[in-house]
Scaffold this motif. Sequence first.
Motif, PDB file in Angstrom:
ATOM      1  N   ASP A   1       0.835  -1.202   0.000  1.00 24.49           N
ATOM      2  CA  ASP A   1       0.000   0.000   0.000  1.00 24.49           C
ATOM      3  C   ASP A   1       0.867   1.248   0.000  1.00 24.49           C
ATOM      4  OD1 ASP A   1      -3.037  -0.718   0.539  1.00 24.49           O
ATOM      5  OD2 ASP A   1      -1.847  -2.106   1.758  1.00 24.49           O
TER       6      ASP A   1
ATOM      7  N   CYS B   1      -2.405  -7.694  -9.484  1.00 26.41           N
ATOM      8  CA  CYS B   1      -3.308  -6.633  -9.940  1.00 26.41           C
ATOM      9  C   CYS B   1      -3.038  -5.364  -9.135  1.00 26.41           C
ATOM     10  CB  CYS B   1      -4.770  -7.054  -9.829  1.00 26.41           C
ATOM     11  SG  CYS B   1      -5.339  -7.302  -8.136  1.00 26.41           S
TER      12      CYS B   1
ATOM     13  N   GLU C   1      -4.842  -1.796  -7.442  1.00 26.52           N
ATOM     14  CA  GLU C   1      -6.029  -1.048  -7.025  1.00 26.52           C
ATOM     15  C   GLU C   1      -5.633   0.421  -6.959  1.00 26.52           C
ATOM     16  OE1 GLU C   1      -7.249  -2.740  -3.338  1.00 26.52           O
ATOM     17  OE2 GLU C   1      -7.996  -4.586  -4.248  1.00 26.52           O
TER      18      GLU C   1
ATOM     19  N   ASP D   1      -6.658   4.471  -6.430  1.00 33.92           N
ATOM     20  CA  ASP D   1      -7.605   5.331  -5.728  1.00 33.92           C
ATOM     21  C   ASP D   1      -8.513   6.102  -6.678  1.00 33.92           C
ATOM     22  OD1 ASP D   1      -8.684   6.767  -3.447  1.00 33.92           O
ATOM     23  OD2 ASP D   1      -7.517   8.480  -4.119  1.00 33.92           O
TER      24      ASP D   1
ATOM     25  N   ASP E   1      -9.912   7.355 -10.794  1.00 31.66           N
ATOM     26  CA  ASP E   1     -10.181   6.882 -12.151  1.00 31.66           C
ATOM     27  C   ASP E   1      -9.291   7.671 -13.106  1.00 31.66           C
ATOM     28  OD1 ASP E   1     -11.278   5.493 -14.225  1.00 31.66           O
ATOM     29  OD2 ASP E   1     -13.339   6.133 -13.875  1.00 31.66           O
TER      30      ASP E   1
ATOM     31  N   GLU F   1      -3.809   0.559 -18.382  1.00 28.26           N
ATOM     32  CA  GLU F   1      -3.580  -0.868 -18.141  1.00 28.26           C
ATOM     33  C   GLU F   1      -2.534  -1.441 -19.086  1.00 28.26           C
ATOM     34  OE1 GLU F   1      -7.250  -3.072 -18.154  1.00 28.26           O
ATOM     35  OE2 GLU F   1      -7.319  -2.997 -15.958  1.00 28.26           O
TER      36      GLU F   1
ATOM     37  N   VAL G   1      -6.130  -3.463 -13.567  1.00 27.27           N
ATOM     38  CA  VAL G   1      -6.279  -2.350 -12.631  1.00 27.27           C
ATOM     39  C   VAL G   1      -7.751  -2.191 -12.251  1.00 27.27           C
ATOM     40  CG1 VAL G   1      -5.900   0.116 -12.233  1.00 27.27           C
ATOM     41  CG2 VAL G   1      -4.314  -1.168 -13.695  1.00 27.27           C
ATOM     42  N   ARG G   2      -8.012  -2.037 -10.944  1.00 30.44           N
ATOM     43  CA  ARG G   2      -9.356  -1.698 -10.478  1.00 30.44           C
ATOM     44  C   ARG G   2      -9.348  -0.208 -10.143  1.00 30.44           C
ATOM     45  NH1 ARG G   2     -12.774  -2.064  -5.732  1.00 30.44           N
ATOM     46  NH2 ARG G   2     -11.059  -2.787  -4.400  1.00 30.44           N
TER      47      ARG G   2
ATOM     48  N   ALA H   1     -10.758   2.521  -6.576  1.00 31.56           N
ATOM     49  CA  ALA H   1     -10.813   1.522  -5.500  1.00 31.56           C
ATOM     50  C   ALA H   1     -10.735   2.143  -4.107  1.00 31.56           C
ATOM     51  CB  ALA H   1      -9.684   0.515  -5.673  1.00 31.56           C
TER      52      ALA H   1
ATOM     53  N   ARG I   1      -8.036   3.277  -2.697  1.00 29.53           N
ATOM     54  CA  ARG I   1      -6.694   3.119  -2.141  1.00 29.53           C
ATOM     55  C   ARG I   1      -5.727   2.832  -3.277  1.00 29.53           C
ATOM     56  NH1 ARG I   1      -8.519  -2.308   1.017  1.00 29.53           N
ATOM     57  NH2 ARG I   1      -8.957  -3.627  -0.782  1.00 29.53           N
ATOM     58  N   ASN I   2      -4.443   3.013  -2.994  1.00 31.38           N
ATOM     59  CA  ASN I   2      -3.390   2.728  -3.968  1.00 31.38           C
ATOM     60  C   ASN I   2      -2.621   1.504  -3.472  1.00 31.38           C
ATOM     61  OD1 ASN I   2      -3.860   5.065  -5.684  1.00 31.38           O
ATOM     62  ND2 ASN I   2      -3.144   6.265  -3.939  1.00 31.38           N
ATOM     63  N   ARG I   3      -2.878   0.372  -4.107  1.00 32.97           N
ATOM     64  CA  ARG I   3      -2.384  -0.905  -3.583  1.00 32.97           C
ATOM     65  C   ARG I   3      -1.986  -1.846  -4.710  1.00 32.97           C
ATOM     66  NH1 ARG I   3      -5.939  -4.600   0.523  1.00 32.97           N
ATOM     67  NH2 ARG I   3      -4.812  -3.361   2.088  1.00 32.97           N
TER      68      ARG I   3
END
Length: 322
Positions: free
Chosen positions: A117, A155, A157, A159, A161, A169, A176-177, A180, A182-184
């Motif tokens: 994270d 993958c 995640e 924070d 868009d 990607e 990438v989600r 999300a 958070r930056n993970r």
Amino acid sequence: MTIRRLAFETGILTLIGDLGAEEIAPEVRRDMEGLDRHERLRVLVAHLAMHCDEDLMGVCVARRTPLAAFGALAHAIISAPTIRSALHLSIRHISLFQPDRRNAARLSSGKSHVFLDYLAPAILPESEVFMTDLFLASNVQTLRYLTGPNLAGVCLELDRDVSNRDAYEAEIGVPVRFGAGRNRLVIPKVLAMKPLGSAFIPQSAAHLRLSENSLSEAARQDSFVNRVLQALQNPQLPGRNARVIADMLGVSQRTLRRRLEAAGTSFGQILRQSNHELAVLYLREFSIGDVARLLGYYDASTFRRAFKEWAGMTPSEYISSV
């Protein structure tokens, strides 16, 4: 060991060339030689931002920065016995990446995954998202270097868009989600704990210790530089000169200069950096003449010349731009 440049300078200059963008002017390059690595990065990012989509800058730079550019940190990473150990090294020495390392990143484990994270991203005035993307994408690059191109199960995640999800990607190379919260970076535990090739080489542990010793020495030198910079930002200073700062830090002027030289800088360079940072802050509240006096300049015209050398624009032009 002195680290005067961030490894990512290589990636930024490569990306500028790939984009066919205008090269950095020779006079700007000369001015950069007097800056520390974090200030140099800001100058380069400001130039890059004129030619590249902000959402893609960080991931594009990371993809173009070879692991070898990280010097002693690269030697430590390739000597790590597992992916988890390599990621732990990137957190332990995050001060090479950003000045404030307190609780900046965290490595944790769940039942089936390991999580990296990025909790306290460095924010550049030139781009609020650049350092976040750079940190995450560079760690993806580290995984790719250590394990190969197939990062099955890895993958990201993010924070926020982005305007072009497909391009993001494609550049970072893992799913990438977006949005999300958070930056993970998420890594399967089986991959994170799998022994790397270095685990089977007897000399790797010794190489890792040597690299960590070099990195610790660099961090110690950085710490003293930061103490000098923080002292110069004290508004109650009786004077902005080497004698005053040496007295404040409890060292002689000779020791002050010697330790700064060992860190690859000088009192004059740090003073210019401090003046630049304070000038940008003061110009939002005070007149140009007042700022010149606060920073100890002989007159406003001397301050104007110095500011233009730092920022590439006059104080008046800067005030109009903010």
